[in-house]
Design an enzyme around this catalytic site. Structure first.
Site, short mmCIF file in Angstrom:
data_model
loop_
_atom_site.label_atom_id
_atom_site.label_comp_id
_atom_site.label_asym_id
_atom_site.label_seq_id
_atom_site.Cartn_x
_atom_site.Cartn_y
_atom_site.Cartn_z
N LYS A 59 0.98 -1.30 0.19
CA LYS A 59 0.01 0.16 -0.06
C LYS A 59 0.83 1.04 -0.04
CE LYS A 59 -3.70 2.07 2.66
NZ LYS A 59 -4.47 1.69 3.78
N HIS A 65 -0.09 4.36 0.31
CA HIS A 65 -0.74 5.57 0.90
C HIS A 65 -1.38 5.26 2.34
CE1 HIS A 65 -4.17 3.44 -0.94
NE2 HIS A 65 -4.95 3.93 0.15
#
Length: 237
Positions: free
Chosen positions: A117, A119
């Site tokens: 991921k 963010h």
């Protein structure tokens, strides 16, 4: 399943739940290796509350039994490789905390993302931080061992210490021979991982357990086909 009395009660209960729930089925199934197996175990079908409770209880009791033996495994985190391992590890942490809150009340879980991921909190790992922690991997089966090696690499990259693997079923099945000759002695994927990494690879049930639990309780033809398959493909380790 009267003959399942030869198994520990929690193993017999798990075997019965797997059969009754259609998770363990008998017939003719083509595996990735091309072999035709007389049985198939699909952990992806443990999606109802009663079946999830059955498998998490069996995982938890396997670990408790191991830790009451002469060769205990100390661990801080249960790690579930995406995707099937995620509910297995998280539900087993919950069950261990219920069965032995004094020992496992603060036990943690973690799992990986297939893709990092980029963010929010970011990263590949969800759940407890792995750095400096003893990590036990919980998953459904070991086939070729590729997914488990990927999990080990991710855990070690995060600074975790892998202390073992726990799966639901050990097929006790030898790896295919490189030249395609299935008559040659070959190790199992689990045996190879034990040798390669030097830590235990545990299972709730083995093929021997399944056959022993079915004798006298299931179709004699099913048992015969399982015994023939074991004789043909049993690993050398």
């Amino acid at each position: 399943m009267s003959s399942a009395n030869t198994l520990a009660p929690f193993k017999a209960e798990f075997l019965k739940s797997a059969i009754d729930g259609g998770v363990l089925t008998f017939g003719s199934f083509e595996l990735k290796s091309g072999r035709i197996s007389p049985y198939f175990f699909n952990a992806g079908l443990f999606y109802t509350a009663d079946l999830l409770r059955a498998i998490s209880t069996a995982y938890a009791k396997t670990l408790i039994e191991t830790n009451n033996s002469a060769s205990p495994i100390e661990f801080d985190i249960l790690f579930g490789p995406a995707y099937k391992g995620i509910p297995l590890a998280t539900s087993t942490v919950d069950k261990l905390g219920e069965l032995d809150p004094a020992k496992y009340g603060q036990l943690c879980y973690a799992f990986d993302r297939k893709e990092a991921k980029d963010h929010g909190e970011g990263g590949n790992i969800v759940g407890a931080p792995l750095k400096g922690k003893r990590v036990l991997i919980v998953d459904d089966v070991v086939t070729a061992g590729t997914a488990k090696r990927e999990a080990i690499t991710k855990i070690r990259k995060e600074g975790g210490i892998v202390v073992g693997i726990l799966v639901a079923v050990d097929r006790m099945e030898k790896l295919p021979s490189p030249d395609g000759d299935d008559s040659k002695p070959m190790p199992s994927a689990i045996g190879e991982m034990r040798k390669e990494f030097g830590f235990p690879v545990l299972s709730i049930l083995t093929l021997d357990d399944i056959i022993g639990g079915l004798v006298g309780a299931n179709s004699a033809e099913d048992v015969k086909r399982l015994e023939e398959y074991r004789a043909k493909y049993k690993a050398s380790d």
